[in-house]
Scaffold this motif. Structure first.
Motif, mmCIF file in Angstrom:
data_model
loop_
_atom_site.group_PDB
_atom_site.id
_atom_site.type_symbol
_atom_site.label_atom_id
_atom_site.label_comp_id
_atom_site.label_asym_id
_atom_site.label_seq_id
_atom_site.Cartn_x
_atom_site.Cartn_y
_atom_site.Cartn_z
ATOM 1 N N PRO A 1 0.750 -1.152 -0.067
ATOM 2 C CA PRO A 1 -0.095 -0.144 0.002
ATOM 3 C C PRO A 1 0.919 1.133 -0.146
ATOM 4 N N LEU A 2 0.311 2.191 -0.676
ATOM 5 C CA LEU A 2 1.315 3.509 -0.926
ATOM 6 C C LEU A 2 0.840 4.631 0.342
ATOM 7 N N ASN A 3 -0.088 4.340 1.186
ATOM 8 C CA ASN A 3 -0.563 5.228 2.192
ATOM 9 C C ASN A 3 0.641 5.540 2.959
ATOM 10 N N GLY A 4 0.966 6.875 3.389
ATOM 11 C CA GLY A 4 2.212 7.155 4.370
ATOM 12 C C GLY A 4 3.374 6.931 3.261
ATOM 13 N N VAL A 5 3.618 6.668 2.160
ATOM 14 C CA VAL A 5 4.826 6.355 1.527
ATOM 15 C C VAL A 5 5.664 7.543 1.669
ATOM 16 N N ALA A 6 5.390 8.758 1.850
ATOM 17 C CA ALA A 6 6.011 10.021 2.108
ATOM 18 C C ALA A 6 6.960 10.034 3.217
ATOM 19 N N ARG B 1 7.952 6.968 4.600
ATOM 20 C CA ARG B 1 8.904 6.056 4.693
ATOM 21 C C ARG B 1 10.170 6.037 3.635
ATOM 22 N N TRP B 2 10.005 7.052 2.659
ATOM 23 C CA TRP B 2 10.915 6.974 1.776
ATOM 24 C C TRP B 2 11.081 8.642 1.409
ATOM 25 N N SER B 3 12.327 8.856 0.848
ATOM 26 C CA SER B 3 12.643 10.429 0.478
ATOM 27 C C SER B 3 12.360 10.450 -0.776
ATOM 28 N N GLU B 4 12.274 11.882 -1.322
ATOM 29 C CA GLU B 4 11.909 12.312 -2.568
ATOM 30 C C GLU B 4 12.827 11.399 -3.579
ATOM 31 N N GLY C 1 13.735 7.070 -7.416
ATOM 32 C CA GLY C 1 14.603 5.978 -7.788
ATOM 33 C C GLY C 1 13.643 4.588 -8.090
ATOM 34 N N ILE C 2 12.708 4.242 -7.092
ATOM 35 C CA ILE C 2 11.663 3.136 -7.217
ATOM 36 C C ILE C 2 11.133 3.418 -8.314
ATOM 37 N N MET D 1 4.655 12.282 -2.869
ATOM 38 C CA MET D 1 5.223 12.875 -1.762
ATOM 39 C C MET D 1 4.167 13.613 -0.737
ATOM 40 N N THR D 2 2.853 13.408 -1.403
ATOM 41 C CA THR D 2 1.814 13.972 -0.566
ATOM 42 C C THR D 2 1.072 12.989 0.097
ATOM 43 N N LEU D 3 1.644 11.692 0.189
ATOM 44 C CA LEU D 3 0.963 10.565 0.686
ATOM 45 C C LEU D 3 1.557 10.376 2.190
#
Length: 158
Positions: free
Chosen positions: A81-86, A88-91, A96-97, A153-155
């Motif tokens: 799931p991509l909820n809260g992905v910002a 967990r990961w930097s821009e 890169g992903i 980055m908004t997530l």
């Protein structure tokens, strides 16, 4: 004279802005899977990124669940799931992903959205035939990658 100088300066600035340097897929620099530099030289548009998440070559929700896009049907469950992905990961890591997840996650099933070489069997669209002599295009353009990253980055966790 000042008017002409002003016009010349304005034209030069406009030309500089309009010709932002796009990084070719073969020139992308990955550092531990992350890509620090913008691929397009232009800030991403999160609204367009949300559109790409839903359709076309992006279609991220075919594999990932995104609660912010819950109004759209058929969210996948094979990717995380991509909820809260910002959070967990930097821009740079997200860039890169999206560009080529296989650099960071070797066994990833995620397509390489900004890659044009190193494929095992490259087909010609959906014809079932081998790719011809035409130059291979990435699934997403450099600006589309930036748009998707801007949306991701908004997530953030709520």
């Amino acid at each position: 004279m000042n008017y002409a100088l002003g016009l010349g300066l304005a034209a030069t600035l406009a030309g500089t802005i309009a010709t932002a340097e796009v990084v070719k897929p073969t020139d992308v620099v990955y550092v531990e899977g992350a890509v620090e530099t913008s691929l397009s030289g232009t800030a991403g548009d999160p609204q367009n990124g949300a559109e790409i998440m839903n359709k076309g070559a992006g279609n991220c929700i075919a594999c990932h669940q995104v609660d912010a896009l819950s109004h759209l049907p058929f969210h996948g469950e094979i990717g995380p799931p991509l909820n809260g992905v910002a959070d967990r990961w930097s821009e740079a890591e997200l860039r890169g992903i999206v560009a080529n997840a296989k650099v960071m996650f070797e066994d990833s099933m995620m397509p390489s959205f900004y890659r044009t070489e190193g494929f095992t069997r490259l087909g010609d669209a959906y014809t079932g035939k081998a790719h011809g002599d035409a130059e291979v295009q990435p699934l997403l353009a450099a600006q589309e990658v930036e748009d998707v990253v801007a949306y991701l980055m908004t997530l953030k966790e709520e």
